[in-house]
Scaffold this motif. Sequence first.
Motif, PDB file in Angstrom:
ATOM      1  N   UNK A  81       0.863  -1.198   0.000  1.00  0.00           N
ATOM      2  CA  UNK A  81       0.000   0.000   0.000  1.00  0.00           C
ATOM      3  C   UNK A  81       0.892   1.239   0.000  1.00  0.00           C
ATOM      4  N   UNK A  84       2.672   1.612  -3.359  1.00  0.00           N
ATOM      5  CA  UNK A  84       1.777   2.115  -4.418  1.00  0.00           C
ATOM      6  C   UNK A  84       1.562   3.613  -4.254  1.00  0.00           C
TER       7      UNK A  84
ATOM      8  N   UNK B 295     -15.303   1.270  -3.856  1.00  0.00           N
ATOM      9  CA  UNK B 295     -14.680   2.540  -3.464  1.00  0.00           C
ATOM     10  C   UNK B 295     -13.574   2.306  -2.426  1.00  0.00           C
ATOM     11  N   UNK B 298     -10.646   0.901  -4.134  1.00  0.00           N
ATOM     12  CA  UNK B 298      -9.903   1.945  -4.847  1.00  0.00           C
ATOM     13  C   UNK B 298      -9.028   2.736  -3.874  1.00  0.00           C
ATOM     14  N   UNK B 299      -9.616   3.082  -2.710  1.00  0.00           N
ATOM     15  CA  UNK B 299      -8.854   3.873  -1.737  1.00  0.00           C
ATOM     16  C   UNK B 299      -7.586   3.134  -1.318  1.00  0.00           C
ATOM     17  N   UNK B 300      -7.731   1.835  -1.106  1.00  0.00           N
ATOM     18  CA  UNK B 300      -6.554   1.056  -0.703  1.00  0.00           C
ATOM     19  C   UNK B 300      -5.600   0.854  -1.880  1.00  0.00           C
ATOM     20  N   UNK B 301      -6.177   0.753  -3.085  1.00  0.00           N
ATOM     21  CA  UNK B 301      -5.321   0.581  -4.269  1.00  0.00           C
ATOM     22  C   UNK B 301      -4.432   1.802  -4.480  1.00  0.00           C
ATOM     23  N   UNK B 302      -4.996   2.986  -4.297  1.00  0.00           N
ATOM     24  CA  UNK B 302      -4.197   4.189  -4.567  1.00  0.00           C
ATOM     25  C   UNK B 302      -3.293   4.556  -3.394  1.00  0.00           C
ATOM     26  N   UNK B 303      -3.378   3.824  -2.294  1.00  0.00           N
ATOM     27  CA  UNK B 303      -2.399   4.033  -1.229  1.00  0.00           C
ATOM     28  C   UNK B 303      -2.939   4.458   0.118  1.00  0.00           C
ATOM     29  N   UNK B 304      -4.241   4.337   0.330  1.00  0.00           N
ATOM     30  CA  UNK B 304      -4.774   4.656   1.665  1.00  0.00           C
ATOM     31  C   UNK B 304      -4.576   3.420   2.538  1.00  0.00           C
ATOM     32  N   UNK B 305      -3.815   3.587   3.605  1.00  0.00           N
ATOM     33  CA  UNK B 305      -3.491   2.394   4.395  1.00  0.00           C
ATOM     34  C   UNK B 305      -4.662   1.937   5.262  1.00  0.00           C
ATOM     35  N   UNK B 398      -7.790  -5.111  -2.282  1.00  0.00           N
ATOM     36  CA  UNK B 398      -8.158  -4.119  -3.303  1.00  0.00           C
ATOM     37  C   UNK B 398      -8.442  -4.737  -4.651  1.00  0.00           C
ATOM     38  N   UNK B 399      -7.633  -5.719  -5.034  1.00  0.00           N
ATOM     39  CA  UNK B 399      -7.797  -6.297  -6.369  1.00  0.00           C
ATOM     40  C   UNK B 399      -9.159  -6.991  -6.511  1.00  0.00           C
TER      41      UNK B 399
END
Lengths: 228, 405
Positions: A81, A84, B295, B298-305, B398-399
Motif C-alpha cells: 500500500x 503504491x 470505493x 480503490x482507496x486502498x489501491x491508490x495508497x490509503x493504508x 483491493x484487487x
Amino acid sequence: MSGVIKAENLHKVYSETKIPVKALNGVNLEIMEGEFTAIVGPSGCGKTTLLNIIGGLDHPTMGNVLVANEDIANMKDGELIDFRLKNIGFVFQAYNLIPVLTTLENVEFIMLLQKQDKTQREKRSMELLEEMGIADKANMRPSELSGGQQQRVAVARALASKPKFILADEPTANLDSKSTENLLDIMAKMNKEENATFVFSTHDQRVIEKAKRIVTLEDGVIISDVKK
Amino acid sequence: MMILKIAWRNVWRSKGRSFVVMSSIVVGIWALIVGNGFMNGFMVGYMDEAINYDISNIQVHHPEFKQDFDINLSITDGLKKTEEIREWEGVEAVTTRTIVNGMIASTKKASGIQIRGIDKKRESEVTSLDSLIKEGAYFEGIKRNPIVIGAKLAENLKVKLRQKVVLTFNDSDGNITSAAFRVAGIVKSSSLNINERYAYVLQSDINTLLGIGDEIHEIAMLTSEGVHEGDILTKYNNTYSGDLVEDWKLIAPEMALMQEMYGSMLYVLMFIILTALIFGIINTMLMAVLERLKELGMLMAVGMNKLRVFIMILVETLSLAIISSPVGLFISFMTISYYRNVGVDLTNYSEGLEAFGYASILYPFVAQETYIVVTVGVIITSFLAAIYPAWKAVKLKPVEALHKI
C-alpha cells in the motif's frame, strides 16, 4: 532511458476452482521511463492480471517484479500500500473517483495521503485540471461530471503526485469516441510534457493507434512486442 | 483531516440510513434516561412516603422491645433523652411514641392493628401526619379519646367520622383492657402501615389506659437535610448506652435493598438498550461498508493504508453518535423537566400501586451524572459497533474489491 518496471518470468495461477487457471505463463517485460505502452490481447489473455501484478495489487505465483529496482513481488500487503502510494498512479475503467469529494479534492487526494504541503497540492492540482481542460469544474462533485470529464479527473489524480508510472486498466472502455479522443490526447500530451510513463490495457483500436509500444498477450504469454 | 472530511460527508451520503441510526440512538438515550427517571420517581416516592410519614430517619427503642412489643420494655429516661436530643445539631425534630399491639373493633368488624400513642404536635413536626388528613381533623373536634385511622382501615371497619371504635389491648399488668375512641380524622397515604395497620391516639390517653405513666417505647428523629444519619447514630451510642438505635436502612432493610437495586437498574436498562443499539449500528454500518466495496478497494489501491480506512469507518459511526447524543439528551431533559413539575398521574392504577406502598402521582427525576453515564455509554457502544464493519473494510483485498459490482 532506464527501466522503470521489470517483470521476470511472471506466472500467475488462479486456484479458486477445481481446475487451476493459468493467467500468466512466464511473462518477461521491461518498461522504460517515459514509454506509452499498450498491453493488448483478447479477453482472458491476462492483461488485467499483468497490470495488477506490476501495480502491486496482486502477487505473482512465481517470478519477480522490479519497480525502480525494488522487488515488489514478495512485499507484504501493508508495504505494498505504501509502495503504491509513493510510486504508482492508477486510472480505472470505472473512473472510481471519491463521490463525496470535489474534483479538486479528488486530484489532491494522493498528495494529501503523501502529506504534501497544502499550497503545493492546490497549485499542482489546479495546473493539472487546467491541462485537462476542466479547471472550471474544480468545485463540482463527480456525479455532476460526464464520463469523459470524470476520467480526466482520474488521470489528473494519477499524475498529481508524479508517480514512477501510471497504470490504466481499459481507461476508455466506458467513454464515447469524442471523450476517448480527448483523453488520449491529454494522456499523450502528459507523456510528452511530463515524461510520464503510461502502461494501459486496452481493446480499443484508437488507443492502440496512439500507443508508442504495443505488447500483445495471448494465453498468458507475450506473443509480440512492437515499438513504433 | 481529509479522512475526517470524507467520513463526515459519507455520513450524509445516505441521509435516510443515517437518520434511522441517529433516530435509534436518540430513542435509545431517551428511553434510558426517562426510564431511569421514572424508576427514580417510584423509588424516591416510595422512600419519601415511608421515611417522612412513617419510619422517620432514626428510631430508638429498648433493645428487646421490637421482639414482642412488650409494653413494659420502655426506653429508660425516654422523655429526658428526647429533650436533650432536640437540642442536637443535625436533628430537625424529635417525637416520642407509645406503641401497643391490639385490636380495633367497630359495630360491624374487627381488625388487628398497632396502636400508636403520639404527641400530636411533635409527631406532625417529624412525620407531617397532619398533612395526610383527608377527612375530619387532626385530633380536633372530639373531646374525649380521639383517634385517627387510615382510610383503608376505616373502609374495612365500615366506620365514618365521629363514630365509635373500641380498642382492646393488654395493659402493663397483662390485663385485657378495652376503651372506646371516636374517629376524629381519617388519613390517606400510599403507605400500607398508615392506611391500614396503624391507629393513632394521643399518648396521654393510651399511657393512662396502659398504666405506664410517662414511659415511651419509641423515639423518632427527623435529621436535617444533608446530615448523615450514621453520625447521629454514633453520637447517640456515645452519649447513651443500652438502647437500640437504628437508621431507616436498619429499620426497613427492604428499602435499603430497593435503593441499591434501583441504583443498579440503570446499568441493567443500559445493557439491554445499548445491546439492541449495538446490533442496529453494526447492521447499518456493515451495509454502508458492503455497498462501498469498490470505493474502499480503490482507496486502498491508490495508497490509503488500513489504519486510515479503519479510522474513517470509526469516525463515520462516532459522528452519528456525536450528532444524535445531544438531541437525545435534550429531549430526555425536557421530558424529565416537564413531568418533574406536573407529575405523572397514575391514579387509574392507584389501588395496585398503593398495595405495594407506591404513590399514585409519580415525579420522575434524573441525577446529573446519569446524563454523563448514558452519553459515555452510547459513545462506547458506537465505538464497539464500528469495530466489526471497520474490520471488514480493512480485510478487503483491493484487487478483489475493485471488481465487485
